[in-house]
Design a protein around this motif. Structure first.
Motif, short mmCIF file in Angstrom:
data_model
loop_
_atom_site.label_atom_id
_atom_site.label_comp_id
_atom_site.label_asym_id
_atom_site.label_seq_id
_atom_site.Cartn_x
_atom_site.Cartn_y
_atom_site.Cartn_z
N ALA A 136 0.74 -1.03 0.00
CA ALA A 136 -0.02 0.06 -0.06
C ALA A 136 0.95 1.48 0.07
O ALA A 136 1.06 1.72 1.21
CB ALA A 136 -0.84 0.00 1.10
N VAL A 137 1.51 1.55 -1.38
CA VAL A 137 2.46 2.67 -1.33
C VAL A 137 1.44 3.62 -2.28
O VAL A 137 1.43 3.62 -3.45
CB VAL A 137 3.70 2.47 -1.91
N PRO A 138 0.90 4.73 -1.69
CA PRO A 138 0.40 5.77 -2.57
C PRO A 138 1.08 6.36 -3.66
O PRO A 138 2.41 6.61 -3.31
CB PRO A 138 -0.16 6.93 -1.55
N PRO A 139 0.44 6.44 -4.95
CA PRO A 139 1.39 6.92 -5.99
C PRO A 139 1.81 8.47 -5.95
O PRO A 139 2.47 8.65 -6.51
CB PRO A 139 0.39 6.70 -7.28
N ALA A 176 3.01 2.73 3.08
CA ALA A 176 3.62 4.04 3.26
C ALA A 176 2.80 5.09 3.19
O ALA A 176 1.53 5.05 2.88
CB ALA A 176 4.67 4.33 1.96
N ARG A 177 3.09 6.28 3.97
CA ARG A 177 2.17 7.33 4.22
C ARG A 177 3.14 8.67 4.58
O ARG A 177 4.08 8.58 5.05
CB ARG A 177 1.17 7.01 5.03
N ALA A 178 2.38 9.66 4.05
CA ALA A 178 3.30 11.11 4.22
C ALA A 178 2.73 11.53 5.92
O ALA A 178 1.49 11.28 6.25
CB ALA A 178 2.82 12.18 3.42
N GLU A 179 3.88 11.94 6.73
CA GLU A 179 3.43 12.71 7.90
C GLU A 179 4.25 14.00 8.11
O GLU A 179 5.61 13.75 8.35
CB GLU A 179 3.87 11.59 9.13
N GLY A 180 3.77 15.05 7.81
CA GLY A 180 4.51 16.44 7.71
C GLY A 180 5.63 16.41 6.71
O GLY A 180 5.44 15.84 5.85
N ALA A 181 6.89 16.42 7.37
CA ALA A 181 7.91 16.62 6.51
C ALA A 181 8.72 15.18 6.43
O ALA A 181 9.62 14.96 6.00
CB ALA A 181 9.04 17.54 7.45
N TRP A 182 7.92 14.18 6.67
CA TRP A 182 8.35 12.92 6.68
C TRP A 182 7.52 11.94 5.78
O TRP A 182 6.38 11.97 5.66
CB TRP A 182 8.85 12.00 7.90
N ILE A 183 8.03 10.63 5.24
CA ILE A 183 7.39 9.72 4.70
C ILE A 183 7.86 8.66 5.65
O ILE A 183 8.91 8.33 5.96
CB ILE A 183 8.15 9.45 3.30
N LEU A 184 6.81 7.83 5.98
CA LEU A 184 6.74 6.71 7.07
C LEU A 184 6.64 5.52 5.92
O LEU A 184 5.66 5.29 5.47
CB LEU A 184 5.80 6.76 7.85
#
Ligand code: ADP
Length: 265
Positions: A136-139, A176-184
């Motif tokens: 599950a990695v958003p494009p 994967a997901r974005a969280e502010g200035a980071w990708i987790l």
């Protein structure tokens, strides 16, 4: 009085020096002990597969004519598998040495996370053949500044572990997901997970939960190297047990280029 004070001062300084010297000696002894333990463990890890290779090769040499083809094939398979194990161990030792010498200089460029994950999955296709894999990695994630060689190595280590420590037929999930200035980026499995009391220790050099586990071959270096590589690229890696079910979860935090990291903290 001044003389007495000066004497006391000199004594105090002398004592501090002594304590420091003792500390140093203890540290040296501890370092020596650690170095010795390390050498013993490395020799063991090198000798065990080497002994298996030597044993199988000598049997082939001495009994060649007397051996049935399946027995021969098994000996050859042992030689290949144990040589691969040696190869992996030596490659890991070299990576670890380079990291400790500060000689790992990431060669970063903008990378698409989805593509990098796909490459790592292709490289682990064989070991993950018995597992289900969910991605599950958003494009629409922003590209990341990564060294593709180092980063793929990290993902391959995590996927290899998931394959090794979680049963066949279970699912390995990459999210994967974005969280502010980071990708987790998280790699989760459905195995037994990690001992809760020393989750952090899995990143220690040579640490293995089940020492001497030869069914699930390993060096105890993969995660130590992974942490070194990720940190060299400005990210972090953490281990935890899953909350929703049994299994381990490894989370990489990678900085998004151009966004101030503090935003997320
Ligand atoms: P190894 O070569 O032993 O796999 P690693 O550094 O990759 O070395 O991992 C260290 C130890 O952490 C492993 O020996 C294992 O005990 C534990 N471990 C790593 N990944 C997992 C996982 N996904 N599930 C359960 N235990 C794990």
């Amino acid at each position: 009085l001044l003389d007495a004070l000066a004497d006391m001062g000199a004594l105090a300084i002398e004592r501090v020096r002594l304590v420091e010297a003792l500390d140093r000696a203890e540290r040296d002894a501890e370092t020596d002990r650690l170095r010795q333990a390390l050498l013993t463990s490395i020799s063991h890890d090198l000798r065990t597969p080497l002994a298996a290779v030597l044993g199988a090769a000598s049997t082939l040499r001495d009994l060649d004519a007397a051996l049935a083809p399946p027995a021969k094939a098994e000996l050859v398979a042992t030689i290949v598998a144990e040589s691969e194990r040696l190869n992996r161990f030596i490659a890991n030792l070299l990576d670890m040495t380079r990291l400790e010498a500060g000689a790992v200089a990431p060669n970063v460029s903008l990378q698409d996370l989805g593509e990098t994950v796909d490459t790592a999955l292709r490289r682990t296709e064989r070991v993950l053949a018995g597992h289900r894999v969910a991605v599950a990695v958003p494009p629409d994630l922003p590209p990341l500044r990564l060294d593709p060689v180092l980063f793929e190595q990290v993902l391959v280590n995590l996927l290899d572990n998931a394959a090794k420590y979680a049963p066949e037929g279970s699912t390995v999930t990459i999210r994967a997901r974005a969280e502010g200035a980071w990708i987790l980026l998280t790699v989760e499995d459905e195995g037994d997970g990690l001992p809760e009391e020393d989750v952090e220790r899995v990143f220690d050099k040579f640490y293995r939960v089940r020492k001497g586990d030869r069914v699930r071959a390993g060096t105890g270096l993969g995660l130590a190297i992974s942490r070194g590589f990720v940190e060299a690229m400005g990210g972090t890696i953490a281990a935890a047990n899953r909350r929703d079910r049994s299994g381990a979860a490894f989370t990489l935090r990678l900085p998004v280029p151009g966004r101030p990291a503090r935003e997320a903290a």
